[in-house]
Design an enzyme around this catalytic site. Structure first.
Site, PDB file in Angstrom:
ATOM      1  N   ASN A  88      -2.536   9.497  -0.701  1.00 13.90           N
ATOM      2  CA  ASN A  88      -1.070   9.472  -0.655  1.00 13.90           C
ATOM      3  C   ASN A  88      -0.419   9.139  -2.002  1.00 13.90           C
ATOM      4  O   ASN A  88       0.683   8.621  -2.071  1.00 13.90           O
ATOM      5  CB  ASN A  88      -0.580   8.578   0.489  1.00 13.90           C
ATOM      6  CG  ASN A  88      -1.013   7.131   0.324  1.00 13.90           C
ATOM      7  OD1 ASN A  88      -1.595   6.771  -0.692  1.00 13.90           O
ATOM      8  ND2 ASN A  88      -0.703   6.302   1.299  1.00 13.90           N
ATOM      9  N   GLU A 112       0.081  -8.550  -7.754  1.00 16.18           N
ATOM     10  CA  GLU A 112      -0.455  -7.293  -8.278  1.00 16.18           C
ATOM     11  C   GLU A 112      -0.186  -7.150  -9.781  1.00 16.18           C
ATOM     12  O   GLU A 112      -1.054  -6.696 -10.530  1.00 16.18           O
ATOM     13  CB  GLU A 112       0.130  -6.122  -7.476  1.00 16.18           C
ATOM     14  CG  GLU A 112      -0.408  -6.138  -6.044  1.00 16.18           C
ATOM     15  CD  GLU A 112       0.304  -5.210  -5.071  1.00 16.18           C
ATOM     16  OE1 GLU A 112       1.222  -4.462  -5.490  1.00 16.18           O
ATOM     17  OE2 GLU A 112      -0.064  -5.226  -3.878  1.00 16.18           O
ATOM     18  N   TYR A 116      -6.849  -4.870  -2.483  1.00 14.89           N
ATOM     19  CA  TYR A 116      -6.663  -4.489  -1.078  1.00 14.89           C
ATOM     20  C   TYR A 116      -7.190  -5.557  -0.115  1.00 14.89           C
ATOM     21  O   TYR A 116      -7.509  -5.233   1.034  1.00 14.89           O
ATOM     22  CB  TYR A 116      -7.351  -3.148  -0.819  1.00 14.89           C
ATOM     23  CG  TYR A 116      -6.535  -1.946  -1.289  1.00 14.89           C
ATOM     24  CD1 TYR A 116      -5.201  -1.770  -0.892  1.00 14.89           C
ATOM     25  CD2 TYR A 116      -7.101  -0.971  -2.106  1.00 14.89           C
ATOM     26  CE1 TYR A 116      -4.464  -0.671  -1.308  1.00 14.89           C
ATOM     27  CE2 TYR A 116      -6.359   0.147  -2.531  1.00 14.89           C
ATOM     28  CZ  TYR A 116      -5.041   0.281  -2.118  1.00 14.89           C
ATOM     29  OH  TYR A 116      -4.306   1.372  -2.519  1.00 14.89           O
ATOM     30  N   LYS A 124      -2.389   6.799  -7.922  1.00 10.97           N
ATOM     31  CA  LYS A 124      -3.773   6.707  -7.470  1.00 10.97           C
ATOM     32  C   LYS A 124      -4.604   7.861  -8.062  1.00 10.97           C
ATOM     33  O   LYS A 124      -4.046   8.799  -8.650  1.00 10.97           O
ATOM     34  CB  LYS A 124      -3.798   6.740  -5.933  1.00 10.97           C
ATOM     35  CG  LYS A 124      -3.066   5.546  -5.290  1.00 10.97           C
ATOM     36  CD  LYS A 124      -3.209   5.597  -3.772  1.00 10.97           C
ATOM     37  CE  LYS A 124      -2.450   4.463  -3.118  1.00 10.97           C
ATOM     38  NZ  LYS A 124      -2.649   4.461  -1.643  1.00 10.97           N
ATOM     39  N   HIS A 135       0.755   3.863  -5.084  1.00  6.79           N
ATOM     40  CA  HIS A 135       0.820   2.526  -4.490  1.00  6.79           C
ATOM     41  C   HIS A 135       2.053   1.816  -5.020  1.00  6.79           C
ATOM     42  O   HIS A 135       2.408   1.970  -6.188  1.00  6.79           O
ATOM     43  CB  HIS A 135      -0.423   1.704  -4.882  1.00  6.79           C
ATOM     44  CG  HIS A 135      -0.259   0.251  -4.526  1.00  6.79           C
ATOM     45  ND1 HIS A 135      -0.555  -0.237  -3.283  1.00  6.79           N
ATOM     46  CD2 HIS A 135       0.250  -0.795  -5.234  1.00  6.79           C
ATOM     47  CE1 HIS A 135      -0.252  -1.530  -3.242  1.00  6.79           C
ATOM     48  NE2 HIS A 135       0.240  -1.895  -4.419  1.00  6.79           N
TER      49      HIS A 135
HETATM   50  P1  DAT Z   1       1.052   1.396   1.694  1.00  5.59           P
HETATM   51  O1  DAT Z   1       0.194   2.050   0.627  1.00  5.59           O
HETATM   52  O2  DAT Z   1       2.161   2.300   2.141  1.00  5.59           O
HETATM   53  O3  DAT Z   1       1.522   0.019   1.321  1.00  5.59           O
HETATM   54  P2  DAT Z   1      -0.837   0.066   3.486  1.00  5.59           P
HETATM   55  O4  DAT Z   1      -0.689  -1.150   2.637  1.00  5.59           O
HETATM   56  O5  DAT Z   1      -0.643  -0.095   4.960  1.00  5.59           O
HETATM   57  O6  DAT Z   1       0.126   1.238   2.993  1.00  5.59           O
HETATM   58  O7  DAT Z   1      -2.286   0.685   3.287  1.00  5.59           O
HETATM   59  C1  DAT Z   1      -2.848   0.761   1.982  1.00  5.59           C
HETATM   60  C2  DAT Z   1      -3.509   2.108   1.831  1.00  5.59           C
HETATM   61  O8  DAT Z   1      -4.575   2.219   2.750  1.00  5.59           O
HETATM   62  C3  DAT Z   1      -2.604   3.294   2.127  1.00  5.59           C
HETATM   63  O9  DAT Z   1      -1.815   3.673   1.030  1.00  5.59           O
HETATM   64  C4  DAT Z   1      -3.600   4.354   2.494  1.00  5.59           C
HETATM   65  C5  DAT Z   1      -4.694   3.564   3.195  1.00  5.59           C
HETATM   66  N1  DAT Z   1      -4.503   3.585   4.652  1.00  5.59           N
HETATM   67  C6  DAT Z   1      -3.550   2.943   5.361  1.00  5.59           C
HETATM   68  N2  DAT Z   1      -3.651   3.189   6.668  1.00  5.59           N
HETATM   69  C7  DAT Z   1      -4.736   4.005   6.809  1.00  5.59           C
HETATM   70  C8  DAT Z   1      -5.383   4.621   7.908  1.00  5.59           C
HETATM   71  N3  DAT Z   1      -4.954   4.444   9.163  1.00  5.59           N
HETATM   72  N4  DAT Z   1      -6.457   5.417   7.648  1.00  5.59           N
HETATM   73  C9  DAT Z   1      -6.911   5.601   6.406  1.00  5.59           C
HETATM   74  N5  DAT Z   1      -6.343   5.038   5.306  1.00  5.59           N
HETATM   75  C10 DAT Z   1      -5.275   4.262   5.511  1.00  5.59           C
HETATM   76 MG    MG Z   2       0.521  -1.770   1.142  1.00  6.74          MG
END
Ligand code: DAT
Ligand code: MG
Length: 148
Positions: A112, A126, A49, A9, A115
């Protein structure tokens, strides 16, 4: 062999972690079959997303992922989808175990670093969103007989 989509990212690119990310998956034994530095458009970010469109952080997420270049990759190997997720660690870096990417390098859920596809269906979606067929390479590597 399974394929997954992984992406450093904007925070990972800015923090000079592209090489480290490539290195971790290389050393595990996965094969890099596609990679490019790119700027995601707003439309592309929204498609990528779309499963989160009803979440309160969706707007921030789209803004963040389009805020600078990302490094998109396709990796191949046995069970690569699940293993790469394990190597990434939990979504919230504060909960991610040491030794995982997010556990070692992250501090907040919004930044974080990486991805990774979470299922065969998301991997296919994707990979097709980010890469043309001719950008995914088929080749044999001399190390495979020492890995499998
Ligand atoms: P991952 O990236 O582990 O698959 P995800 O698909 O649940 O996680 O969410 C996509 C991204 O969205 C994640 O990498 C960071 C952001 N995100 C997830 N939960 C969040 C939250 N509670 N507050 C802010 N950003 C969040
Ligand atoms: Mg995810």
């Amino acid at each position: 062999m399974e394929k997954t989509f992984l992406m450093v990212k904007p925070d990972g690119v800015q923090r000079n972690l592209v090489g480290e990310m490539v290195s971790r998956f290389e050393r595990k034994g996965f094969k890099l079959v596609g990679a490019k530095l790119m700027q995601m458009s707003d439309d592309m970010a929204k498609t990528h997303y779309d499963e989160h469109q009803d979440k309160p952080f969706y707007g921030e997420l789209v803004e963040f992922i389009t805020s600078g270049p990302v490094f998109a990759m396709v990796w191949e190997g046995e069970n690569v989808i699940a293993i790469a997720r394990d190597m990434m660690g939990k979504t919230n870096p504060l909960e991610a175990a040491p030794g995982t990417i997010r556990g070692d390098y992250g501090m907040t859920v919004g930044k974080n670093i990486i991805h990774g596809s979470d299922s065969p269906e998301s991997a296919e979606k994707e990979i097709n969103l980010f890469f043309q067929d001719n950008e995914i390479k088929t080749y044999s590597k001399q190390d495979s007989e020492w890995i499998y």
